[in-house]
Design a protein around this motif. Structure first.
Motif, PDB file in Angstrom:
ATOM      1  N   LEU A 193      49.676  36.238  38.662  1.00 34.42           N
ATOM      2  CA  LEU A 193      50.191  36.900  39.855  1.00 34.42           C
ATOM      3  C   LEU A 193      50.585  38.328  39.526  1.00 34.42           C
ATOM      4  O   LEU A 193      51.202  38.595  38.480  1.00 34.42           O
ATOM      5  CB  LEU A 193      51.418  36.145  40.384  1.00 34.42           C
ATOM      6  CG  LEU A 193      51.191  34.681  40.763  1.00 34.42           C
ATOM      7  CD1 LEU A 193      52.511  34.001  41.101  1.00 34.42           C
ATOM      8  CD2 LEU A 193      50.208  34.578  41.918  1.00 34.42           C
ATOM      9  N   TYR A 194      50.252  39.231  40.433  1.00 28.86           N
ATOM     10  CA  TYR A 194      50.600  40.641  40.264  1.00 28.86           C
ATOM     11  C   TYR A 194      52.116  40.780  40.191  1.00 28.86           C
ATOM     12  O   TYR A 194      52.841  40.214  41.009  1.00 28.86           O
ATOM     13  CB  TYR A 194      50.044  41.452  41.438  1.00 28.86           C
ATOM     14  CG  TYR A 194      50.535  42.875  41.459  1.00 28.86           C
ATOM     15  CD1 TYR A 194      49.971  43.832  40.632  1.00 28.86           C
ATOM     16  CD2 TYR A 194      51.584  43.247  42.293  1.00 28.86           C
ATOM     17  CE1 TYR A 194      50.432  45.139  40.641  1.00 28.86           C
ATOM     18  CE2 TYR A 194      52.048  44.550  42.311  1.00 28.86           C
ATOM     19  CZ  TYR A 194      51.475  45.491  41.476  1.00 28.86           C
ATOM     20  OH  TYR A 194      51.945  46.783  41.485  1.00 28.86           O
ATOM     21  N   GLN A 195      52.593  41.558  39.226  1.00 30.53           N
ATOM     22  CA  GLN A 195      54.029  41.791  39.063  1.00 30.53           C
ATOM     23  C   GLN A 195      54.418  43.240  39.325  1.00 30.53           C
ATOM     24  O   GLN A 195      55.375  43.500  40.033  1.00 30.53           O
ATOM     25  CB  GLN A 195      54.487  41.384  37.659  1.00 30.53           C
ATOM     26  CG  GLN A 195      54.234  39.923  37.331  1.00 30.53           C
ATOM     27  CD  GLN A 195      54.969  38.977  38.252  1.00 30.53           C
ATOM     28  OE1 GLN A 195      56.093  39.217  38.664  1.00 30.53           O
ATOM     29  NE2 GLN A 195      54.322  37.869  38.602  1.00 30.53           N
ATOM     30  N   LYS A 196      53.695  44.170  38.740  1.00 34.00           N
ATOM     31  CA  LYS A 196      54.058  45.578  38.917  1.00 34.00           C
ATOM     32  C   LYS A 196      52.943  46.495  38.434  1.00 34.00           C
ATOM     33  O   LYS A 196      52.034  46.079  37.727  1.00 34.00           O
ATOM     34  CB  LYS A 196      55.343  45.900  38.161  1.00 34.00           C
ATOM     35  CG  LYS A 196      55.239  45.739  36.652  1.00 34.00           C
ATOM     36  CD  LYS A 196      56.575  45.993  35.971  1.00 34.00           C
ATOM     37  CE  LYS A 196      56.459  45.710  34.483  1.00 34.00           C
ATOM     38  NZ  LYS A 196      57.712  45.896  33.787  1.00 34.00           N
ATOM     39  N   GLU A 197      53.064  47.741  38.840  1.00 36.97           N
ATOM     40  CA  GLU A 197      52.148  48.780  38.411  1.00 36.97           C
ATOM     41  C   GLU A 197      52.816  49.560  37.288  1.00 36.97           C
ATOM     42  O   GLU A 197      54.014  49.838  37.350  1.00 36.97           O
ATOM     43  CB  GLU A 197      51.870  49.708  39.603  1.00 36.97           C
ATOM     44  CG  GLU A 197      50.881  50.803  39.328  1.00 36.97           C
ATOM     45  CD  GLU A 197      50.590  51.616  40.588  1.00 36.97           C
ATOM     46  OE1 GLU A 197      50.998  52.801  40.621  1.00 36.97           O
ATOM     47  OE2 GLU A 197      49.973  51.063  41.524  1.00 36.97           O
ATOM     48  N   LYS A 198      52.038  49.895  36.277  1.00 37.28           N
ATOM     49  CA  LYS A 198      52.553  50.683  35.158  1.00 37.28           C
ATOM     50  C   LYS A 198      51.731  51.964  35.070  1.00 37.28           C
ATOM     51  O   LYS A 198      50.512  51.920  34.926  1.00 37.28           O
ATOM     52  CB  LYS A 198      52.446  49.888  33.858  1.00 37.28           C
ATOM     53  CG  LYS A 198      52.970  50.625  32.663  1.00 37.28           C
ATOM     54  CD  LYS A 198      52.827  49.790  31.408  1.00 37.28           C
ATOM     55  CE  LYS A 198      53.246  50.597  30.199  1.00 37.28           C
ATOM     56  NZ  LYS A 198      52.798  49.985  28.957  1.00 37.28           N
ATOM     57  N   ASN A 199      52.408  53.100  35.183  1.00 37.64           N
ATOM     58  CA  ASN A 199      51.741  54.394  35.106  1.00 37.64           C
ATOM     59  C   ASN A 199      52.057  55.045  33.776  1.00 37.64           C
ATOM     60  O   ASN A 199      53.193  55.000  33.308  1.00 37.64           O
ATOM     61  CB  ASN A 199      52.224  55.316  36.238  1.00 37.64           C
ATOM     62  CG  ASN A 199      51.838  54.775  37.585  1.00 37.64           C
ATOM     63  OD1 ASN A 199      50.666  54.686  37.907  1.00 37.64           O
ATOM     64  ND2 ASN A 199      52.822  54.386  38.380  1.00 37.64           N
TER      65      ASN A 199
ATOM     66  N   ARG B 299      50.241  44.947  35.954  1.00 39.52           N
ATOM     67  CA  ARG B 299      50.777  43.888  35.111  1.00 39.52           C
ATOM     68  C   ARG B 299      50.734  42.578  35.890  1.00 39.52           C
ATOM     69  O   ARG B 299      51.229  42.500  37.025  1.00 39.52           O
ATOM     70  CB  ARG B 299      52.205  44.223  34.694  1.00 39.52           C
ATOM     71  CG  ARG B 299      52.329  45.480  33.846  1.00 39.52           C
ATOM     72  CD  ARG B 299      51.878  45.262  32.424  1.00 39.52           C
ATOM     73  NE  ARG B 299      52.833  44.412  31.728  1.00 39.52           N
ATOM     74  CZ  ARG B 299      52.526  43.622  30.705  1.00 39.52           C
ATOM     75  NH1 ARG B 299      51.307  43.554  30.258  1.00 39.52           N
ATOM     76  NH2 ARG B 299      53.452  42.887  30.135  1.00 39.52           N
ATOM     77  N   TYR B 300      50.166  41.572  35.271  1.00 41.74           N
ATOM     78  CA  TYR B 300      50.059  40.230  35.845  1.00 41.74           C
ATOM     79  C   TYR B 300      50.705  39.234  34.901  1.00 41.74           C
ATOM     80  O   TYR B 300      50.704  39.430  33.678  1.00 41.74           O
ATOM     81  CB  TYR B 300      48.585  39.831  36.015  1.00 41.74           C
ATOM     82  CG  TYR B 300      47.914  40.420  37.213  1.00 41.74           C
ATOM     83  CD1 TYR B 300      47.731  39.664  38.374  1.00 41.74           C
ATOM     84  CD2 TYR B 300      47.419  41.721  37.202  1.00 41.74           C
ATOM     85  CE1 TYR B 300      47.097  40.199  39.477  1.00 41.74           C
ATOM     86  CE2 TYR B 300      46.780  42.257  38.308  1.00 41.74           C
ATOM     87  CZ  TYR B 300      46.622  41.488  39.440  1.00 41.74           C
ATOM     88  OH  TYR B 300      46.000  42.010  40.542  1.00 41.74           O
ATOM     89  N   SER B 301      51.256  38.160  35.462  1.00 38.85           N
ATOM     90  CA  SER B 301      51.771  37.091  34.620  1.00 38.85           C
ATOM     91  C   SER B 301      51.531  35.748  35.287  1.00 38.85           C
ATOM     92  O   SER B 301      51.238  35.667  36.481  1.00 38.85           O
ATOM     93  CB  SER B 301      53.261  37.272  34.346  1.00 38.85           C
ATOM     94  OG  SER B 301      54.020  36.995  35.507  1.00 38.85           O
ATOM     95  N   ARG B 302      51.655  34.706  34.458  1.00 38.28           N
ATOM     96  CA  ARG B 302      51.593  33.340  34.992  1.00 38.28           C
ATOM     97  C   ARG B 302      52.499  32.453  34.127  1.00 38.28           C
ATOM     98  O   ARG B 302      52.753  32.751  32.969  1.00 38.28           O
ATOM     99  CB  ARG B 302      50.175  32.792  35.005  1.00 38.28           C
ATOM    100  CG  ARG B 302      49.577  32.543  33.628  1.00 38.28           C
ATOM    101  CD  ARG B 302      48.212  31.931  33.736  1.00 38.28           C
ATOM    102  NE  ARG B 302      47.597  31.761  32.423  1.00 38.28           N
ATOM    103  CZ  ARG B 302      46.443  31.149  32.235  1.00 38.28           C
ATOM    104  NH1 ARG B 302      45.756  30.661  33.246  1.00 38.28           N
ATOM    105  NH2 ARG B 302      45.953  31.020  31.011  1.00 38.28           N
TER     106      ARG B 302
END
Length: 165
Positions: A140-146, A159-162
């Protein structure tokens, strides 16, 4: 079709470097300059670094097709219960044949055996090979990292996690 997943070892150094360099360049094609792509590949995927990263266990498994290395996965435990996938690339000739799925399954089992209850991965924004692959496997999508590259370009990773059973 003779397909297998084996532990990475240094005999696969050149193949791993080539698979990762080609795969990574495809994910940033049209997004980051040739200059940055060359610098990044020269740093991360030079044979000496890949050799040492294999020895350190950062490249975990290799997919073989008729004894030819065609895919690779690697990562590490980044916390007591947190696993991270650093690389998962399959040679484009062998994509969509279940190789990436099998690599992820073997690697995930290894991380679960090491105590992981969650798993993370970064995917280049707009990567229409990686994003659907991971989402189909429960990430699942968690956040954008720039970040800003050393050539001054903006790089956007998702960033994705499960959760792992």
């Amino acid at each position: 079709m003779n397909q297998s997943i084996v532990k990475a070892n240094t005999t696969y150094t050149v193949a791993i470097a080539d698979i990762c360099a080609a795969g990574w360049k495809q994910t940033v094609e049209g997004k980051l300059s040739e200059e940055y792509q060359t610098k990044n590949v020269d740093f991360w995927y030079n044979h000496e670094k890949v050799y040492h990263d294999i020895k350190a266990g950062l490249y975990s498994h290799v997919a073989l097709f008729n004894s030819e290395a065609v895919g690779v996965i690697g990562g590490a435990m980044t916390g007591p219960n947190v696993g991270e996938i650093f690389v998962l690339y399959v040679d484009e000739t062998y994509r969509y044949k279940g190789i990436g799925k099998r690599l992820l399954e073997v690697f995930t089992k290894q991380q679960i055996d090491s105590g992981a209850t969650e798993q993370w991965v970064s995917v280049q924004d707009e990567n229409q090979r990686g994003i659907p692959f991971y989402e189909a496997r429960g990430f699942l999508y968690q956040k954008e990292k720039n970040s800003i590259t050393d050539t001054g370009e903006k790089q956007v990773s998702l960033r994705y996690s499960r959760q792992l059973d």
